[in-house]
Design a protein around this motif. Sequence first.
Motif, short mmCIF file in Angstrom:
data_model
loop_
_atom_site.label_atom_id
_atom_site.label_comp_id
_atom_site.label_asym_id
_atom_site.label_seq_id
_atom_site.Cartn_x
_atom_site.Cartn_y
_atom_site.Cartn_z
N VAL A 1 10.04 5.89 -8.72
CA VAL A 1 9.35 5.72 -7.44
C VAL A 1 8.13 4.81 -7.66
N VAL A 2 8.13 3.66 -7.00
CA VAL A 2 7.04 2.70 -7.20
C VAL A 2 6.24 2.45 -5.92
N ARG A 3 6.71 3.01 -4.80
CA ARG A 3 6.02 2.75 -3.54
C ARG A 3 6.33 3.84 -2.54
N LYS A 4 5.31 4.22 -1.75
CA LYS A 4 5.48 5.14 -0.63
C LYS A 4 4.80 4.51 0.57
N ALA A 5 5.52 4.38 1.66
CA ALA A 5 4.97 3.64 2.80
C ALA A 5 5.27 4.35 4.12
N GLN A 6 4.34 4.21 5.04
CA GLN A 6 4.54 4.67 6.41
C GLN A 6 5.29 3.60 7.19
N ALA A 7 5.83 3.98 8.32
CA ALA A 7 6.58 3.03 9.14
C ALA A 7 5.66 1.91 9.61
N THR A 8 6.13 0.67 9.46
CA THR A 8 5.37 -0.49 9.91
C THR A 8 6.33 -1.63 10.21
N GLY A 9 6.15 -2.23 11.37
CA GLY A 9 7.03 -3.33 11.76
C GLY A 9 8.47 -2.87 11.82
N SER A 10 9.34 -3.60 11.14
CA SER A 10 10.76 -3.25 11.13
C SER A 10 11.11 -2.24 10.05
N TYR A 11 10.10 -1.88 9.25
CA TYR A 11 10.35 -0.95 8.15
C TYR A 11 10.06 0.49 8.58
N PRO A 12 10.96 1.41 8.27
CA PRO A 12 10.72 2.83 8.58
C PRO A 12 9.86 3.46 7.49
N GLN A 13 9.48 4.70 7.69
CA GLN A 13 8.81 5.43 6.63
C GLN A 13 9.80 5.61 5.48
N GLY A 14 9.33 5.40 4.27
CA GLY A 14 10.25 5.55 3.15
C GLY A 14 9.59 5.31 1.81
N ILE A 15 10.41 5.14 0.80
CA ILE A 15 9.91 4.94 -0.55
C ILE A 15 10.62 3.74 -1.20
N GLY A 16 9.90 3.12 -2.12
CA GLY A 16 10.48 2.02 -2.88
C GLY A 16 10.89 2.51 -4.26
N LEU A 17 12.09 2.17 -4.66
CA LEU A 17 12.61 2.58 -5.96
C LEU A 17 12.84 1.34 -6.83
N HIS A 18 12.49 1.45 -8.10
CA HIS A 18 12.77 0.38 -9.06
C HIS A 18 13.86 0.87 -10.00
N PHE A 19 14.98 0.13 -10.05
CA PHE A 19 16.10 0.53 -10.90
C PHE A 19 15.75 0.34 -12.37
N GLU A 20 16.18 1.28 -13.20
CA GLU A 20 15.91 1.23 -14.63
C GLU A 20 17.17 1.52 -15.42
N ASP A 21 17.24 0.93 -16.63
CA ASP A 21 18.36 1.17 -17.55
C ASP A 21 19.70 0.91 -16.88
N VAL A 22 19.79 -0.23 -16.21
CA VAL A 22 21.04 -0.58 -15.52
C VAL A 22 21.99 -1.24 -16.52
N THR B 1 19.63 3.31 2.42
CA THR B 1 18.87 2.13 2.04
C THR B 1 18.49 1.34 3.28
N HIS B 2 17.27 0.83 3.27
CA HIS B 2 16.85 -0.10 4.33
C HIS B 2 17.04 -1.53 3.84
N ASP B 3 16.68 -1.76 2.59
CA ASP B 3 17.02 -3.03 1.95
C ASP B 3 17.32 -2.77 0.49
N LEU B 4 17.98 -3.77 -0.13
CA LEU B 4 18.48 -3.60 -1.47
C LEU B 4 18.34 -4.93 -2.22
N SER B 5 18.00 -4.87 -3.51
CA SER B 5 17.91 -6.07 -4.34
C SER B 5 18.49 -5.76 -5.71
N LYS B 6 18.45 -6.75 -6.60
CA LYS B 6 18.98 -6.56 -7.94
C LYS B 6 18.13 -5.60 -8.77
N THR B 7 16.88 -5.39 -8.33
CA THR B 7 15.98 -4.57 -9.14
C THR B 7 15.55 -3.27 -8.48
N GLY B 8 15.91 -3.07 -7.21
CA GLY B 8 15.46 -1.84 -6.55
C GLY B 8 15.92 -1.74 -5.13
#
Length: 245
Positions: free
Chosen positions: A205-226, A157-164
Amino acid sequence: MKQRPKLLLFTSLVLIGVVISIPLQIIFQTQATALNIDILLSQITIFNWFVIAMCLITLSLTFNGHKLLGLAIVPLLLAIHINNYFVFKYALHTQWYLPLFASLGATALALLFIINKTVRFTVKNPDKRWWLIPKRYQKTLPIWVVLDEDLCVLAHTHDLSKTGAFISMSEDSNHFLDKELELGKEVKVLIGNKDDVEFHCKAQVVRKAQATGSYPQGIGLHFEDVSMIEKFHLGRILNNPTLGL
């Protein structure tokens, strides 16, 4: 725009005041008390209930800056005007100018909503409602992405929240992001070691991004049915200042 528009907050307070004022007016006029709640309820007319219902619906939409707020204003005004008409016409213990001023005030506030650029911009652009976006925590934790029984990939994980979460992989595994994890794909995620799972749930999977600024290349995930217990585990992870540094 990093905060909720003040007009939304002000209107929310006004709507709460309207809901509270209806039973209070009846209490003052009929000398009803908490001990004879039946008398109080019997004095609330169908028009009062209509106003209360529309105020609560509009309150929810206003507080969240929902896109349906514009549609809710019309039936709310209609409810207020109809109720105030009957108060003006038949109420015995109310000064004639009070319902008139109440109707004019509601109309003025509705017009202010219509012409206020900040509110219109917020309602039309849900992504600008910053106050609804969960806080992101910069945490580097092992996260397993499970596509099926035979395919499980370790990321971080690069960052983490309550929803993803936003996750990244090693450079050697970057091709996996484009090949297997398409937008909309549902996976299962497990945070922690395989033998000591801290949190797990389904994710999309809700996002796919290339490396930019402090963020590396990666994907954004949205948690479901928690589940509730998993929300508790996730909250413990987020609020632990030493975990994932």
